[in-house]
Scaffold this motif. Structure first.
Motif, mmCIF file in Angstrom:
data_model
loop_
_atom_site.group_PDB
_atom_site.id
_atom_site.type_symbol
_atom_site.label_atom_id
_atom_site.label_comp_id
_atom_site.label_asym_id
_atom_site.label_seq_id
_atom_site.Cartn_x
_atom_site.Cartn_y
_atom_site.Cartn_z
ATOM 1 N N UNK A 190 0.968 -1.374 0.000
ATOM 2 C CA UNK A 190 -0.129 -0.055 0.161
ATOM 3 C C UNK A 190 0.850 1.291 0.167
ATOM 4 N N UNK A 191 1.845 1.286 0.613
ATOM 5 C CA UNK A 191 2.884 2.460 0.664
ATOM 6 C C UNK A 191 3.507 2.771 -0.486
ATOM 7 N N UNK A 206 3.460 -1.591 11.045
ATOM 8 C CA UNK A 206 4.493 -0.425 10.763
ATOM 9 C C UNK A 206 5.613 -0.799 11.826
ATOM 10 N N UNK A 207 5.619 -1.010 12.844
ATOM 11 C CA UNK A 207 6.604 -1.028 13.767
ATOM 12 C C UNK A 207 7.657 -2.261 13.179
ATOM 13 N N UNK A 208 7.272 -3.269 12.402
ATOM 14 C CA UNK A 208 8.326 -4.303 12.114
ATOM 15 C C UNK A 208 8.745 -3.859 10.802
ATOM 16 N N UNK A 209 8.093 -3.230 9.919
ATOM 17 C CA UNK A 209 8.804 -2.416 8.854
ATOM 18 C C UNK A 209 9.825 -1.452 9.038
ATOM 19 N N UNK A 210 9.357 -0.808 10.089
ATOM 20 C CA UNK A 210 10.373 0.429 10.650
ATOM 21 C C UNK A 210 11.778 -0.592 11.150
ATOM 22 N N UNK A 238 12.296 -0.902 6.291
ATOM 23 C CA UNK A 238 11.529 -0.722 5.014
ATOM 24 C C UNK A 238 10.835 0.509 5.046
ATOM 25 N N UNK A 239 10.663 1.287 6.037
ATOM 26 C CA UNK A 239 10.179 2.433 6.092
ATOM 27 C C UNK A 239 10.848 3.426 7.226
ATOM 28 N N UNK A 240 10.850 4.661 6.929
ATOM 29 C CA UNK A 240 11.442 5.630 7.950
ATOM 30 C C UNK A 240 10.703 6.241 8.820
ATOM 31 N N UNK A 241 11.160 6.956 9.658
ATOM 32 C CA UNK A 241 10.659 7.689 10.882
ATOM 33 C C UNK A 241 9.337 8.392 10.587
ATOM 34 N N UNK A 271 13.441 -0.307 0.965
ATOM 35 C CA UNK A 271 11.903 -0.405 1.271
ATOM 36 C C UNK A 271 11.265 -0.614 -0.217
ATOM 37 N N UNK A 272 11.662 0.163 -1.173
ATOM 38 C CA UNK A 272 11.114 0.279 -2.537
ATOM 39 C C UNK A 272 11.345 -1.299 -3.089
#
Length: 288
Positions: free
Chosen positions: A30-31, A56-60, A64-67, A76-77
């Protein structure tokens, strides 16, 4: 069949899979589609907000994702392009830097197919399976199986004589070739190593959220959450001396919570590769 009183306790409809499964891959995709506010996204069957936050916490933690909740570049891409669990895709994408991308791609391909061993409890089948097993656990055992399959010409007769499933191994070989093409497209170098620790460290770099320790009670518990866990009976480590620390690929909920595809690790690797994820847990242990 069951008693009527038990039947009446069952829900009228089975809860949608979106409400009871891991959402990390869905959130990542989705991101990638440009949907920033995941919590307010109109899902067909809205999952619990807690599940979205955990994803979201896991991806961070995986990078994979930033703050700000945006996809990182390029990790992440690239993770969003792979139709596999983010923990596995992270392991695959960093393998080039760690010099073991061919081994990790082989392991990932083996994890995507059904059980490569012929099911059976006879002593003959157990002895054949023992030929490939290593004390570190299931990941390197799967690597041994594939390399032996490749060494002996990927023959069906060889599989039959070693209690292995030919179709599953052939499918894994095709998947590995696809992964090699994907890694080349993503400019991840195809490298190889004979250092087992290098391969295990790469596995930990992706599966560190799935770490467990051997409790003094004799059962495993997740490092974050202290959830009681058991090694699955099909695992190499089920009949071996249980290592103090391990990581697993997935869990199965039946009468107990079983870990599948497990491997022994050095706990120091968790502190080196994922200090941000286990810092709070380490502080709690120091306090208590």
């Amino acid at each position: 069949m069951c008693r009527e009183e038990d039947f009446l306790k069952l829900p009228l409809n089975t809860p949608p899979e979106l409400q009871r499964s891991d959402l990390s891959l869905s959130v990542l995709q989705l991101k990638a589609l440009g949907i920033d506010n995941i919590v307010r996204f109109e899902f067909p069957s809205a999952p619990p907000a807690r599940n979205l936050i955990c994803a979201m916490e896991l991806l961070f933690a995986l990078g994979g994702i930033d703050e700000d909740g945006e996809l990182t570049k390029p990790l992440g891409e690239q993770m969003a392009e792979l139709p596999i669990s983010p923990t596995i895709s992270k392991m695959l994408l960093v393998s080039g830097e760690q010099g073991c991308s061919k081994e990790i791609a082989t392991i990932v391909a083996m994890l995507q197919v059904e059980n490569v061993f012929v099911s059976g409890r006879s002593d003959k089948v157990k002895v054949m399976k023992r030929r490939f097993e290593v004390e570190q656990g299931d990941f390197l055992t799967l690597l041994n199986v594939f390399y032996a399959f490749e060494k002996f010409g990927m023959k069906k007769n060889w599989c039959n004589s070693n209690a292995l499933r030919y179709k599953a191994l052939k499918r894994a070989a095709d998947l590995r070739d696809q992964l090699f093409k994907t890694l080349r497209r993503l400019e991840v170098p195809l490298t190889s190593t004979s250092d087992e620790d290098c391969v295990l460290k790469c596995i930990v770099s992706g599966l560190f959220p799935n770490a467990a320790y051997l409790h003094h009670s004799g059962e495993y518990k997740s490092i974050r959450g202290d959830v009681p866990l058991k090694v699955h009976p099909t695992s190499v480590l089920f009949t071996e001396k249980h290592p103090p620390y391990l990581v697993y690929n997935e869990i199965n909920h039946t009468k107990h919570v079983y870990m599948r595809d497990v491997t022994a690790i050095d706990p120091c690797w968790l502190e080196v590769l994922a200090p941000h994820f286990y810092e709070n847990r380490r502080r709690e242990r120091e306090i208590f």
